[in-house]
Write an enzyme that holds these catalytic residues in place. Structure first.
Site, PDB file in Angstrom:
ATOM      1  N   HIS A 119       0.835  -1.199   0.000  1.00 43.25           N
ATOM      2  CA  HIS A 119       0.000   0.000   0.000  1.00 43.25           C
ATOM      3  C   HIS A 119       0.871   1.249   0.000  1.00 43.25           C
ATOM      4  O   HIS A 119       0.954   1.944  -0.998  1.00 43.25           O
ATOM      5  CB  HIS A 119      -0.954  -0.013   1.200  1.00 43.25           C
ATOM      6  CG  HIS A 119      -1.816   1.199   1.291  1.00 43.25           C
ATOM      7  ND1 HIS A 119      -1.888   1.949   2.446  1.00 43.25           N
ATOM      8  CD2 HIS A 119      -2.613   1.808   0.386  1.00 43.25           C
ATOM      9  CE1 HIS A 119      -2.712   2.975   2.233  1.00 43.25           C
ATOM     10  NE2 HIS A 119      -3.170   2.904   0.999  1.00 43.25           N
ATOM     11  N   CYS A 143       0.054   0.519   9.714  1.00 44.26           N
ATOM     12  CA  CYS A 143      -0.135   1.876   9.175  1.00 44.26           C
ATOM     13  C   CYS A 143      -1.570   2.125   8.715  1.00 44.26           C
ATOM     14  O   CYS A 143      -2.163   3.137   9.055  1.00 44.26           O
ATOM     15  CB  CYS A 143       0.827   2.126   8.025  1.00 44.26           C
ATOM     16  SG  CYS A 143       2.551   2.108   8.541  1.00 44.26           S
ATOM     17  N   HIS A 144      -2.125   1.206   7.935  1.00 47.63           N
ATOM     18  CA  HIS A 144      -3.467   1.428   7.393  1.00 47.63           C
ATOM     19  C   HIS A 144      -4.364   0.196   7.474  1.00 47.63           C
ATOM     20  O   HIS A 144      -5.413   0.149   6.856  1.00 47.63           O
ATOM     21  CB  HIS A 144      -3.377   1.921   5.946  1.00 47.63           C
ATOM     22  CG  HIS A 144      -2.643   3.218   5.847  1.00 47.63           C
ATOM     23  ND1 HIS A 144      -1.334   3.283   5.452  1.00 47.63           N
ATOM     24  CD2 HIS A 144      -3.029   4.477   6.132  1.00 47.63           C
ATOM     25  CE1 HIS A 144      -0.937   4.555   5.483  1.00 47.63           C
ATOM     26  NE2 HIS A 144      -1.939   5.289   5.898  1.00 47.63           N
ATOM     27  N   GLY A 145      -3.906  -0.846   8.194  1.00 51.13           N
ATOM     28  CA  GLY A 145      -4.772  -1.982   8.471  1.00 51.13           C
ATOM     29  C   GLY A 145      -4.830  -3.072   7.426  1.00 51.13           C
ATOM     30  O   GLY A 145      -5.728  -3.907   7.480  1.00 51.13           O
TER      31      GLY A 145
END
Length: 179
Positions: A119, A143-145
């Site tokens: 990502h 960081c963003h799952g």
């Protein structure tokens, strides 16, 4: 007038001498130029990394480094390989890839991946004991799952692709060369 018996002149001799000197000058300039295009010794040293697998227990995950990137190495049991191959129809995944295509033939128990989330480049958790591994038992990017399964395939979150498999080969049963 400057001719010799066979018709050669001093001017011919000067042309040949100048041409020879020019060829030497071009060669002298070309060798360092071409040599400067070769990679430096320190760069060549970093282009490959050898990892000894003999100390990695079944069920253990370790992190190596190649080109400054973390490399996740997972020593899976035969049961785990069987489970990960049976638990999901890989054709339905966001980035469809079978578990068998992510490992070297005959070495199904060794999963080797670049440990960088696809990502935004964070390093997923899951290689150390006690790290969160997400819903699918693989790796979890804090960081963003994004969540990866036990084969490093993206299953949940914003990551667009599976964790990348670097070029590697088995030098022996207990030694791999990455790069």
């Amino acid at each position: 007038m400057g001719s010799t018996k066979d018709g050669a002149t001093r001017r011919d001799f000067l042309y040949l001498t100048a041409g020879a000197m020019g060829a030497v000058a071009v060669g002298t300039a070309a060798v360092p130029l071409v040599s400067s295009m070769n990679p430096a010794a320190d760069t060549l040293a970093l282009s490959t990394a050898e990892v000894d697998l003999s100390h990695i227990e079944v069920g253990q995950r370790v992190v190596a480094v190649w080109r400054g990137k973390p490399i996740f190495i997972d020593h899976r049991s035969a049961e785990e390989v069987k489970e990960v191959r049976a638990e999901v129809d890989w054709h339905t995944l966001r980035d469809p890839q079978s578990d068998a295509s992510r490992v070297k033939e005959g070495h199904d128990q060794w999963l080797v991946m670049i440990g960088i989330c696809t990502h935004l480049g964070c390093i997923p958790k899951g290689s150390k004991q006690g790290d969160p591994r997400g819903e699918f038992g693989g790796w979890f990017c804090p960081c963003h799952g994004s969540e990866y399964d036990r084969s490093g395939r993206i299953r949940k979150g914003p990551a667009p692709r599976n964790l990348e498999v670097p070029p590697y080969k088995f030098v022996s049963d207990t030694l791999i060369r990455i790069g």
